[in-house]
Design a protein around this motif. Sequence first.
Motif, short mmCIF file in Angstrom:
data_model
loop_
_atom_site.label_atom_id
_atom_site.label_comp_id
_atom_site.label_asym_id
_atom_site.label_seq_id
_atom_site.Cartn_x
_atom_site.Cartn_y
_atom_site.Cartn_z
N CYS A 140 0.92 -1.17 0.09
CA CYS A 140 -0.07 -0.02 0.14
C CYS A 140 1.03 1.34 -0.07
O CYS A 140 1.76 1.35 0.57
CB CYS A 140 -0.75 0.01 1.10
SG CYS A 140 -2.01 -1.42 1.27
N LYS A 141 0.46 2.18 -0.78
CA LYS A 141 1.13 3.70 -1.00
C LYS A 141 0.51 4.55 0.36
O LYS A 141 -0.66 4.19 0.51
CB LYS A 141 0.69 4.43 -2.01
CG LYS A 141 1.26 3.53 -3.35
CD LYS A 141 0.81 4.40 -4.57
CE LYS A 141 1.57 3.72 -5.83
NZ LYS A 141 1.03 4.37 -7.29
N PRO A 142 1.55 5.32 0.73
CA PRO A 142 2.88 5.38 0.76
C PRO A 142 3.71 4.07 1.37
O PRO A 142 3.22 3.46 2.33
CB PRO A 142 3.22 6.69 1.44
CG PRO A 142 2.11 6.82 2.60
CD PRO A 142 1.00 6.08 2.13
N PHE A 143 4.89 3.79 0.89
CA PHE A 143 5.56 2.68 1.47
C PHE A 143 6.94 2.94 1.66
O PHE A 143 7.66 3.97 1.07
CB PHE A 143 5.29 1.61 0.58
CG PHE A 143 5.71 1.91 -0.64
CD1 PHE A 143 6.98 1.90 -1.37
CD2 PHE A 143 4.63 1.85 -1.68
CE1 PHE A 143 6.97 2.02 -2.63
CE2 PHE A 143 4.76 2.12 -3.13
CZ PHE A 143 6.05 2.13 -3.50
N SER A 144 7.66 2.35 2.29
CA SER A 144 9.14 2.46 2.40
C SER A 144 9.82 1.91 1.22
O SER A 144 9.47 0.94 0.90
CB SER A 144 9.63 1.74 3.70
OG SER A 144 11.01 1.44 3.75
N MET A 145 10.89 2.77 0.63
CA MET A 145 11.67 1.90 -0.40
C MET A 145 12.29 0.87 -0.28
O MET A 145 12.48 -0.05 -1.05
CB MET A 145 12.50 3.16 -1.04
CG MET A 145 11.61 4.19 -1.92
SD MET A 145 10.78 3.38 -3.54
CE MET A 145 10.41 4.95 -4.36
#
Length: 244
Positions: A100-105
């Motif tokens: 799900c956005k936002p997410f950690s790169m």
Amino acid sequence: MYKILVVEDDVMMSDMLSMYLSGEGYEVHQAFDGATGVKLLESVTPDLVLLDLMLPDGDGTDLCKRIRQFSSVPIMVVSMKTDVSERVQALRAGADDYLCKPFSMHELSARSEALIRRAQLIHSQMGAAAAKAPQETGKEADTAIRLDTERRLLLVRGQLVETTFSEFELMKLFLAHPGKVFSREDLINAIRGFDSFVTDRAIDVHIVNLRRKVENNPKEPKYIRTVWGVGYKYVQENSARSGL
């Protein structure tokens, strides 16, 4: 170098993903709509697809289903949609993971690496099994429909066939109980348990897909038979050849 196809209509998000993953050592290809994504999938043959659900030319879930008709490439959905129902629908359509956005790169990179690693392991196992398959001789090698439960592989008339989790579990149940009639509820419980989101319709889709993989003519199935008003049963090969 592993290749990743990013199917994302948000140019800024797509460029950000591309820059980060390129920095991680991946070869990244970008598609800003589903049609371009399919073309690149066929020409580039990526090791992983990152797929947004909201595309300008259609729904990402439908695109996922379309991809699954001809490719087993790992698919990770990256979407703003956070509802459980959306995640379940995407996974049913053939997605392997959902972020799900936002997410950690960093999480994206770790999940991507895990999906690619798992796919590579499965392909290597299939290659090893294929190397052993020619040792079988006679009619058994031509007609057998068997499972390798340890490596979760399906062997159909001497050819290795890839299956989804649900397809494999259904085939395992059928082969363990030839001739037994299973209701759709029986099959739902077999693949997901009583707390299942799987529906009768989903079972019918799995059966259609299995028939495409094991039947000579899926429109006239000899092995996976419909028992009208009840469900399905598996007919053993000797019985199938005799028409029983």
